[in-house]
Design a protein around this motif. Structure first.
Motif, short mmCIF file in Angstrom:
data_model
loop_
_atom_site.label_atom_id
_atom_site.label_comp_id
_atom_site.label_asym_id
_atom_site.label_seq_id
_atom_site.Cartn_x
_atom_site.Cartn_y
_atom_site.Cartn_z
N ALA A 1 -6.81 -4.52 -4.37
CA ALA A 1 -6.20 -4.86 -3.08
C ALA A 1 -5.13 -3.60 -2.96
CB ALA A 1 -5.50 -6.21 -3.21
N ALA A 2 -4.47 -3.30 -3.97
CA ALA A 2 -3.65 -1.95 -3.88
C ALA A 2 -4.32 -0.90 -3.43
CB ALA A 2 -2.65 -2.08 -4.80
N THR A 3 -5.52 -0.72 -3.69
CA THR A 3 -6.09 0.67 -3.63
C THR A 3 -7.13 0.51 -2.29
OG1 THR A 3 -7.87 -0.15 -5.25
CG2 THR A 3 -5.95 1.54 -5.89
N GLY A 4 -6.80 -0.60 -1.42
CA GLY A 4 -7.53 -0.70 -0.18
C GLY A 4 -8.76 -1.49 -0.03
N ARG B 1 -10.32 -5.26 0.50
CA ARG B 1 -10.36 -6.89 0.69
C ARG B 1 -10.77 -7.45 -0.40
NH1 ARG B 1 -12.89 -8.69 4.33
NH2 ARG B 1 -11.68 -10.42 5.12
N ALA C 1 -0.16 -9.35 -0.07
CA ALA C 1 0.47 -8.00 0.72
C ALA C 1 -0.44 -7.25 1.29
CB ALA C 1 1.52 -7.54 -0.29
N PHE C 2 -1.83 -7.08 0.82
CA PHE C 2 -2.83 -6.15 1.14
C PHE C 2 -3.94 -7.05 1.78
CE2 PHE C 2 0.01 -3.84 -1.57
CZ PHE C 2 0.11 -2.78 -1.05
N VAL D 1 1.83 0.71 -5.83
CA VAL D 1 2.36 0.07 -4.74
C VAL D 1 4.05 0.30 -4.78
CG1 VAL D 1 2.82 -2.28 -3.80
CG2 VAL D 1 0.77 -1.95 -4.98
N GLN E 1 6.60 -2.67 -0.21
CA GLN E 1 5.29 -3.09 0.53
C GLN E 1 4.98 -4.53 0.35
OE1 GLN E 1 2.74 0.61 -1.12
NE2 GLN E 1 1.93 0.00 0.80
#
Length: 579
Positions: free
Chosen positions: A30-33, A35, A243-244, A538, A542
């Motif tokens: 998730a932290a690297t984009g 879903r 959060a992402f 992260v 954020q």
């Protein structure tokens, strides 16, 4: 998917199961984009990092709260530069987790029939204590500790291409009993050096030396406990996922992982809903993943053969106690109790499916009230929260049950099961009474029990669906260790594995680092090395700040269930309001 069952949702990554491996992999992705959607059958995420709460009613009508950890009893390597701070700092939540140290001069206290041994942090001091206890074994102890420490160091060096690891190559995947014999250790010295086996549930003759070396090294870096209990760890990972744009969805059991023409294409829920994804990560039990969630027709014959013959570790039974006496002034240590020095014999009895409680039982005693005295959920002031654990005989026969709960078996009302559970409960309380006698100052422990509940491996299987009800995965034998365990990447394109059964190993540390390794392989980058070197995936800013009423237990239900429960509370309060 196929035309007859169109997906209702589409995600980049779907994770089946919310243990520490699944949540860590999900947070990294998730932290690297990506879903990411995490699906969990239970109403609480966290797997073996969960807690559970009980709210017994007092005579006054008020209710107390008791909170117990399921699997987090202590962690190693949580000091500055340690593996856990490195991972959580990289994910932006390191400042939201505080690791409380146990007594670093004696975080484990070993009780044998005629001696006590106190285990400190630090390889040098550990060796010094061993030699003091067994001066006639000095040469053998110096040799074996050097070999174990070197294997642990070289296992980390193997991450660097081209580095030579001669001691690892010679000893890592031989049985620990061979190393004991090579170093000509007395049986008493072997038993003390083998106390760590209680953390992976295997005797010396069935354990790879590398497993033993790594677990000692993990705690030689210090022993810690997360402030607020084990549930803090999944709660913080869930904050990263949410959060992402990701989601952790509890009370959502998965029926199957959909495989189309050799590729994972999503999952089907028990409800019949289909969710599409190009990447599926199974944090479920490996055996159930292979035969249940996926189906053997999709695997290579070699995978089917290995999984059929693989052996699981032993399960655990645990007595959860609250007593109305304050025992927090004692040392901040865990107690390991051994009925004899014959460790292989102890495990052989368990493997044979036998346990004679009249002969004294192996036990592990953990006192949460000493480790986390500021946690208001543990028990009321003046009380003590503790757990007494033991390994369980293999199989179902000893428990008087013929069908496991994950396969639909019923056991909780079984009279034979209840009798065995009561017998074991009494034996474990007797053991705690002996070990804590000085701290109890002559008071009978039983006279002060205000809460008692016992969980068996069947309880564990019912909640986690782990084969055999074990939290340790496959036995850590040479044939089932390292690269001989299931890899994170499977032969099915798009299907990945994390958890205690995989090559990264068991325990919170093994599962968590395994989640990082799995995410790193998906991303094609050395993610764990980056984290250790200080790379921030992260920034703390954020992650939204904690609400004023932040509770890791409620947060670990996932956003949907949190909101539903909040709605329910609001409705009940408005209905009960006067007027």
């Amino acid at each position: 998917m196929n035309a007859k069952s169109e997906p209702s949702e589409n995600w980049d990554v779907v994770v089946v199961g919310s243990g520490p491996g699944g949540l860590t992999a999900a947070a990294c992705l998730a932290a690297t984009g990506r879903r990411v959607l995490v699906l969990e059958a239970h109403d609480l995420a966290g797997g073996n990092t969960q807690v559970f709460r009980r709210h017994p009613r007092k005579e006054s009508g008020e209710r107390d709260t008791y909170e117990f950890d399921v699997g987090v009893h202590y962690l190693g390597d949580c000091g500055p530069g340690g593996i856990f701070p490195a991972i959580f700092n990289s994910l932006g939540v390191g400042d939201r987790i505080k690791f409380l140290p146990l007594d670093q001069d004696g975080f484990d206290t070993l009780e044998f029939p005629d001696m006590t041994f106190v285990v400190p942090a630090g390889w040098d001091l550990y060796l010094e204590r061993l030699i003091d206890a067994f001066p006639n074994d000095r040469a053998g102890l110096e040799r074996i500790v050097t070999i174990l420490q070197t294997i642990a160091e070289e296992s980390r060096s193997r991450l660097i291409p081209g580095v030579e690891t001669p001691t690892f190559d010679e000893w890592a995947f031989r049985n620990l009993s061979e190393l004991f014999a090579e170093c000509e250790l007395s049986q008493r010295a072997q038993a003390v050096l083998d106390h760590w086996s209680g953390l992976y549930a295997g005797g010396p003759s069935q354990t790879a030396v590398a497993m033993h070396a790594r677990i000692i090294d993990h705690y030689m870096r210090g022993a810690y406990y997360p402030e607020g209990g084990g549930q803090v760890l999944p709660a913080r990972l869930i904050q990263v996922i949410e959060a992402f744009g990701g989601e952790v969805r509890t009370l959502t059991p998965v029926k199957r992982i959909v495989v189309t023409e050799g590729r994972a294409t999503g999952v089907e829920l028990d409800s019949g809903a289909m969710i599409a994804s190009d990447i599926v990560i199974s944090n479920a039990d490996h055996t159930r993943t292979v035969f249940g969630l996926v189906g053997e027709e999709h695997w290579d014959p070699a995978t089917i053969s290995w999984t059929r013959q693989a052996t699981m570790t032993l399960g655990l039974a645990c007595v959860y106690l609250v007593v109305d006496i304050d025992l927090t002034n004692g040392p901040n240590t865990n107690y390991f109790v051994f009925p004899s020095y014959e460790t292989d014999g102890l495990y052989q009895g368990f493997d044979d499916g036998t346990l004679d409680t009249d002969e004294g039982v192996f036990a592990y005693i953990a006192m949460a009230s000493r480790k986390d005295p500021g946690n208001p959920h543990l028990c009321p002031p003046g009380h003590t929260n503790l757990q007494i654990m033991t390994l369980s005989p293999r199989g179902l026969d000893w428990w008087g049950v013929d069908r496991p709960p994950a396969d639909g078996g019923s056991y909780r009302r079984n009279s034979a099961y209840r009798s065995r559970k009561a017998e074991l409960t009494e034996a474990l309380i007797d053991t705690a009474q002996r070990v804590l006698a000085d701290q109890l100052a002559g008071e009978p422990l039983r006279d002060h029990i205000v809460f008692c509940e016992t969980a068996s491996p069947l309880s564990h299987e019912r909640y986690t669906r782990s084969t055999g009800g074990t939290s340790y995965g496959y036995v850590h034998s040479p044939e089932q260790s390292g690269l001989n365990r299931p890899a994170h990447r499977t032969e099915i394109e798009g299907l990945w594995l994390v958890g205690a059964n995989t090559t990264s190993g068991h325990g919170v540390a093994g599962a968590t680092t395994g989640g990082v390794h799995c995410a790193g392989e998906i991303l094609d980058r050395p993610l764990l090395i980056e984290m250790v070197l200080g790379t921030a995936l992260v920034e703390p800013s954020q992650i939204p700040p904690d609400p004023t009423d932040f509770d890791p237990f409620d947060w670990s239900r996932g956003k949907r269930l949190r909101e539903l429960r909040a709605e329910g509370r609001s409705t009940r309060e408005s209905t009960a309001a006067p007027g």
